[in-house]
Design an enzyme around this catalytic site. Structure first.
Site, PDB file in Angstrom:
ATOM      1  N   ASP A  94     -55.665 -16.404   0.791  1.00 13.99           N
ATOM      2  CA  ASP A  94     -55.502 -17.323   1.914  1.00 13.99           C
ATOM      3  C   ASP A  94     -55.782 -18.744   1.424  1.00 13.99           C
ATOM      4  OD1 ASP A  94     -54.940 -17.971   4.531  1.00 13.99           O
ATOM      5  OD2 ASP A  94     -56.944 -17.519   5.289  1.00 13.99           O
ATOM      6  N   MET A 145     -59.974 -27.362   4.922  1.00 15.53           N
ATOM      7  CA  MET A 145     -60.308 -26.014   4.493  1.00 15.53           C
ATOM      8  C   MET A 145     -59.600 -24.965   5.324  1.00 15.53           C
ATOM      9  SD  MET A 145     -64.287 -25.848   5.657  1.00 15.53           S
ATOM     10  CE  MET A 145     -64.500 -24.407   4.721  1.00 15.53           C
ATOM     11  N   CYS A 146     -59.420 -23.818   4.694  1.00 15.33           N
ATOM     12  CA  CYS A 146     -58.814 -22.671   5.341  1.00 15.33           C
ATOM     13  C   CYS A 146     -59.883 -21.594   5.423  1.00 15.33           C
ATOM     14  CB  CYS A 146     -57.623 -22.189   4.516  1.00 15.33           C
ATOM     15  SG  CYS A 146     -56.759 -20.834   5.292  1.00 15.33           S
ATOM     16  N   ILE A 147     -60.320 -21.334   6.641  1.00 15.75           N
ATOM     17  CA  ILE A 147     -61.359 -20.326   6.853  1.00 15.75           C
ATOM     18  C   ILE A 147     -61.003 -19.551   8.124  1.00 15.75           C
ATOM     19  CG2 ILE A 147     -62.859 -22.008   7.976  1.00 15.75           C
ATOM     20  CD1 ILE A 147     -65.240 -20.480   6.747  1.00 15.75           C
ATOM     21  N   ASN A 161     -59.870 -22.384  -1.290  1.00 19.16           N
ATOM     22  CA  ASN A 161     -59.690 -22.500   0.156  1.00 19.16           C
ATOM     23  C   ASN A 161     -59.969 -23.887   0.704  1.00 19.16           C
ATOM     24  OD1 ASN A 161     -61.093 -19.488  -0.324  1.00 19.16           O
ATOM     25  ND2 ASN A 161     -59.148 -19.502   0.774  1.00 19.16           N
TER      26      ASN A 161
END
Length: 150
Positions: free
Chosen positions: A120, A86-88, A77
């Site tokens: 994701d 980042m993907c959060i 992520n």
């Protein structure tokens, strides 16, 4: 309004920091924070020290902060480059709520280090390894911690 809320949240986190997280202002700018996060115990990142950059927009809390890893990290992520994007979930525009707090964001990052979300992912190859070769993923993540996060 943003600066007042940010200052209050910064004071709360500074006075009572969550375990493994320390924050400081970047050049006394309340809109730019330096975050130092210890890799959570029980994760392949344990023993590592990660530096992150948190930027709060002038529209905060109505617009989400931007958080990135300054320390490289092997994680599905987080981009495995110098940007450390980042993907959060909590930071996605459709998920962000003005009632959300910076502390919740930082704790969500710790949770993401404990348990990545491969569906994701920003790094498809790392996500694939996480899903299909967990021991290999953990070995590679630990090697990356030794290389980049000491």
């Amino acid at each position: 309004m943003a600066a007042k809320r940010i200052t209050r949240e910064y004071a709360e986190i500074s006075e009572s920091p969550p375990s493994g997280i320390n924050v400081s202002l970047d050049n006394d700018n309340v809109h730019k924070w330096n975050v130092v996060m210890a890799g959570p115990e029980g994760s392949p990142y344990a023993g590592g020290t990660f530096h992150l950059s948190l930027t709060l927009p002038p529209e905060y809390p109505f617009k989400a902060p931007v958080l990135s890893f300054k320390t490289r990290i092997y994680h599905p992520n987080v981009t495995n480059d110098e940007k450390g994007s980042m993907c959060i979930g909590i930071l996605k525009s459709e998920s962000w709520k003005p009632s959300s707090k910076i502390l919740a964001v930082l704790l969500a990052v710790q949770d993401l280090l404990r348990e990545p979300v491969p569906d994701d992912a920003l790094e498809a190859q790392i996500a694939d390894k996480f899903k299909n070769d967990r021991p290999g993923f953990e070995r590679d993540a630990k090697d990356a911690v030794k290389r980049w996060a000491k």
